[in-house]
Design an enzyme around this catalytic site. Structure first.
Site, short mmCIF file in Angstrom:
data_model
loop_
_atom_site.label_atom_id
_atom_site.label_comp_id
_atom_site.label_asym_id
_atom_site.label_seq_id
_atom_site.Cartn_x
_atom_site.Cartn_y
_atom_site.Cartn_z
N HIS A 197 0.85 -1.21 0.00
CA HIS A 197 0.00 0.00 0.00
C HIS A 197 0.88 1.25 0.00
O HIS A 197 0.83 2.06 0.92
CB HIS A 197 -0.92 0.00 1.22
CG HIS A 197 -2.38 0.04 0.88
ND1 HIS A 197 -2.97 -0.88 0.03
CD2 HIS A 197 -3.37 0.89 1.25
CE1 HIS A 197 -4.25 -0.61 -0.09
NE2 HIS A 197 -4.52 0.47 0.63
N LEU A 206 -5.16 1.81 -8.16
CA LEU A 206 -3.92 1.66 -8.90
C LEU A 206 -3.52 0.19 -9.03
O LEU A 206 -2.96 -0.22 -10.05
CB LEU A 206 -2.80 2.45 -8.23
CG LEU A 206 -1.48 2.54 -9.01
CD1 LEU A 206 -1.70 3.09 -10.42
CD2 LEU A 206 -0.47 3.40 -8.27
N TYR A 240 -12.14 -9.27 -0.66
CA TYR A 240 -11.62 -8.82 0.62
C TYR A 240 -11.34 -10.00 1.55
O TYR A 240 -10.36 -9.99 2.32
CB TYR A 240 -12.58 -7.84 1.29
CG TYR A 240 -12.54 -6.45 0.69
CD1 TYR A 240 -11.33 -5.79 0.50
CD2 TYR A 240 -13.71 -5.78 0.33
CE1 TYR A 240 -11.29 -4.51 -0.03
CE2 TYR A 240 -13.68 -4.50 -0.21
CZ TYR A 240 -12.46 -3.87 -0.38
OH TYR A 240 -12.41 -2.61 -0.92
#
Length: 346
Positions: A197, A206, A240
């Site tokens: 990150h 991104l 997730y």
């Protein structure tokens, strides 16, 4: 059988090998498909772009529908991008467009990745202070849900030297590893980027753009004609959950679940692309009346047979027969029963 790649463990079992094989078999036949389906692919790319922009920004909390995204992209006025959702949509669109047009010239380097982040955050006034630079403060991967709540998925690499070192190690491995299958490298790069990150914000968006860039650079050019981001949005809870379960083992985690998720999503969009091309082929064989009805429904989703008959001056029994034929060819979706039956494009 377990393999160690970069700092990870991957279980190379037969289901995973079979997934890679299926994706590669399709890829081997893509050149001939591309030559034959030129015009259809232009239309599909336009649709895929809108869906990718909408899906990837919604995963991070945007509330704009695909229809709203399309309107914004068709009526661009950068002086009126006042709300954050519009700013993020425009930034994602421009970054995706640059990747699509120039992927062969974009090197996998720290400076290129920082430049893509700078473009991604270009219109976000709130993000001017950090765009194009690695994070200055700790951050975490959070899931954003429609009701406005957030949930921390996992902690990330510390800001400063740890982030800089981690990014350099990732990029060095990507260039030096000549043995790992390109698809596996793409999945691993995306996962590790998310784990680090490296930027203050925009990492999720991104990461998906980098997945597209890496897939295109390694020859999987068909991915630009169908939305990988939309598939991930449809499986957001699973996305997730898999990230969280792998991250719980960090460092030196087994990321087989992530690689399987990544490849299964690729396989699904590959199947969607083939289905779309088959439908486009069928549409090319339609009669003028069938095409006019398809066009009318496309512009008036949810219309009924009586509406079509009245507007197009076609007898209602004829309209009903054509609607039945188009439905049987999987070109239309039918909703409701009896007088309330209405139609949308499949």
């Amino acid at each position: 059988m377990s393999n160690n790649v970069f700092s990870f463990t991957i279980n190379l079992d037969w289901p995973l090998v079979n997934l890679i094989s299926q994706i590669d078999r399709f890829d081997a036949s893509w050149s001939s498909i591309e030559r034959k389906e030129g015009q259809s692919l232009k239309q599909l790319k336009s649709i895929a772009t809108v869906r990718s922009v909408g899906a990837s920004t919604r995963i991070e909390g945007s509330r704009m529908s695909d229809e709203e995204v399309e309107v914004l992209l068709n009526q661009i006025n950068i002086t009126k991008l006042e709300d954050r959702d519009s700013q993020e949509v425009m930034g994602y669109f421009e970054t995706l467009d640059i990747i699509s047009e120039s992927f062969e010239d974009i090197a996998i380097t720290e400076s290129s990745i920082k430049n893509l982040h700078n473009i991604l955050m270009k219109y976000s006034k709130k993000d001017v202070w950090h765009k194009g630079n690695y994070k200055q403060h700790s951050n975490a991967v959070e899931a954003n849900y429609p009701d406005g709540t957030k949930q921390i998925i996992f902690q990330t690499t510390a800001a400063g030297f740890p982030t800089e070192d981690a990014m350099r190690a990732l990029i060095a491995w990507y260039h030096q590893d000549a043995e790992t299958h390109p698809l596996v490298k793409c999945a691993l790069f995306t996962y590790e980027f998310l784990s680090i990150h490296p930027f203050q914000d925009g990492n999720g968006r991104l990461s998906r753009l980098l997945s597209t860039l890496l897939l295109l650079k390694t020859g999987y050019k068909w991915t630009q004609y169908v939305s990988f981001e939309h598939e991930i949005e449809n499986r957001k809870a699973e996305y997730y959950r898999v990230l969280r379960s792998c991250q719980a083992q960090r460092p030196r985690e087994n990321i087989s679940d992530w690689v399987n998720f990544f490849f299964d999503a690729l396989k699904k969009i590959q199947e969607q692309l083939m289905q779309k091309l088959e439908i486009k082929g069928v549409e090319g064989q339609l009669s003028p009346r069938e095409k006019s009805i398809m066009a009318f429904i496309g512009n008036h989703p949810g219309c009924k047979s009586g509406d079509i008959a009245k507007k197009l001056a076609i007898p209602n029994p004829t309209v009903k027969r054509i609607l039945s034929d188009l439905f049987n060819k999987s070109l239309l979706e039918k909703h409701g029963v009896g007088p309330g039956t209405n139609y949308t494009i499949a």
